[in-house]
Scaffold this active site. Structure first.
Site, PDB file in Angstrom:
ATOM      1  N   CYS A   1       0.668  -1.136  -0.157  1.00  0.00           N
ATOM      2  CA  CYS A   1       0.084  -0.063   0.150  1.00  0.00           C
ATOM      3  C   CYS A   1       0.934   1.238   0.050  1.00  0.00           C
ATOM      4  O   CYS A   1       1.563   1.533  -0.889  1.00  0.00           O
ATOM      5  CB  CYS A   1      -0.989  -0.112   1.198  1.00  0.00           C
ATOM      6  SG  CYS A   1      -2.322   1.107   0.996  1.00  0.00           S
TER       7      CYS A   1
ATOM      8  N   HIS B   1      -3.470  -5.736   0.989  1.00  0.00           N
ATOM      9  CA  HIS B   1      -2.639  -5.794   2.461  1.00  0.00           C
ATOM     10  C   HIS B   1      -2.624  -7.533   2.465  1.00  0.00           C
ATOM     11  O   HIS B   1      -3.557  -8.194   3.156  1.00  0.00           O
ATOM     12  CB  HIS B   1      -3.469  -5.329   3.404  1.00  0.00           C
ATOM     13  CG  HIS B   1      -3.451  -3.837   3.427  1.00  0.00           C
ATOM     14  ND1 HIS B   1      -2.240  -3.177   4.222  1.00  0.00           N
ATOM     15  CD2 HIS B   1      -3.719  -2.923   2.896  1.00  0.00           C
ATOM     16  CE1 HIS B   1      -2.202  -1.960   3.985  1.00  0.00           C
ATOM     17  NE2 HIS B   1      -3.386  -1.767   3.287  1.00  0.00           N
TER      18      HIS B   1
ATOM     19  N   GLU C   1      -0.907  -8.889   4.803  1.00  0.00           N
ATOM     20  CA  GLU C   1      -0.742  -9.111   6.343  1.00  0.00           C
ATOM     21  C   GLU C   1      -2.278  -9.104   6.971  1.00  0.00           C
ATOM     22  O   GLU C   1      -2.183  -9.791   8.137  1.00  0.00           O
ATOM     23  CB  GLU C   1       0.166  -8.006   6.865  1.00  0.00           C
ATOM     24  CG  GLU C   1      -0.469  -6.876   7.111  1.00  0.00           C
ATOM     25  CD  GLU C   1      -0.749  -5.767   5.900  1.00  0.00           C
ATOM     26  OE1 GLU C   1      -0.693  -4.555   6.099  1.00  0.00           O
ATOM     27  OE2 GLU C   1      -0.426  -6.282   4.861  1.00  0.00           O
TER      28      GLU C   1
END
Length: 241
Positions: free
Chosen positions: A90, A207, A209
């Site tokens: 990002c 994302h 994660e």
């Protein structure tokens, strides 16, 4: 190397996803992980450097425009030039383009609104090391959260990215069809993530994660760990390098 990667996560003023990445690498994968303040100048022997999401320096001027001047970025460039892994997520992707470690730019979303959603991505260039753990999977689902995630590049750069198979993730529908409707932000060629020509630097707007722990999934499915597999891919690539 097969026991885990040595991970450094850069923390800029305004970063807010650094600890999310650290949770994945340190707690889930049990990899040695350190948070690195942006004023550091020595990256030592880290295998993977992550530029996390957030709003570095408040996104003043442009997303990533100030962060690229942080002292640590010279070391990140050296790390990349040495063929080691660099991942920008990002805001980290935005910083990589501002620092010219990746081509193109991330500009305002097509509708000028901040988008927070989950999107399907078609996996491209599966011979690249970042996708090694995905096996036969061709479509994954990851969260996005950005206001300036529209990927833009000139026609020549786009053609080179496609010809060199540097596009790794493309916005698509659940069946893997790349359509205007599946493009959340207006990115050219539905691009969600690209790597450099050497393949060791990856920038992506979604994302990973945030899709790495079943406990954090609102609806467990085949896509629950789609983000974790990105990190596992690097371990596989490093083990067989």
């Amino acid at each position: 190397m097969s026991e885990g990667l040595n991970v450094g996560i850069v923390v800029f003023p305004g970063s807010n996803c650094d600890r999310d990445v650290a949770y994945v690498t340190r707690e889930i994968l049990q990899w040695p992980t350190q948070l690195l303040w942006h004023e550091e100048t020595d990256l030592g022997d880290y295998d993977l450097i992550v530029l996390p999401g957030g709003f570095s320096f408040g996104d003043y001027l442009r997303c990533g425009a100030i962060a690229r001047f942080s002292p640590i970025m010279a070391a990140v460039k050296d790390h990349a030039a040495a063929g080691k892994w660099v991942l920008g997520i990002c805001n980290g992707f935005q910083i990589l383009t501002e620092a010219k470690l990746l081509p193109g730019a991330l500009v305002r979303n097509r509708d000028l609104h901040f988008i927070c959603d989950r999107v399907h991505l078609r996996l491209e260039a599966k011979e690249r090391p970042w996708l090694r753990a995905y096996g036969d999977k061709t479509v994954i689902r990851l969260p996005i959260a950005h206001g300036e995630g529209c990927y833009y590049a000139d026609a020549t750069t786009l053609a080179e990215l496609e010809a060199n198979r540097q596009v790794l993730f493309r916005y698509a529908d659940a069946q893997g069809n790349v359509t205007p409707e599946s493009n959340p932000n207006g990115s050219l060629n539905n691009i969600a993530g690209i790597c450099n020509a050497a393949g060791n630097v990856l920038g992506m707007m979604p994302h990973p994660e945030r899709a790495a722990d079943p406990a954090l999934s609102h609806s467990p499915s085949e896509h629950t760990l789609d983000g974790l597999q990105l990190f596992q891919s690097l371990l596989l690539a490093s083990a067989f390098a």
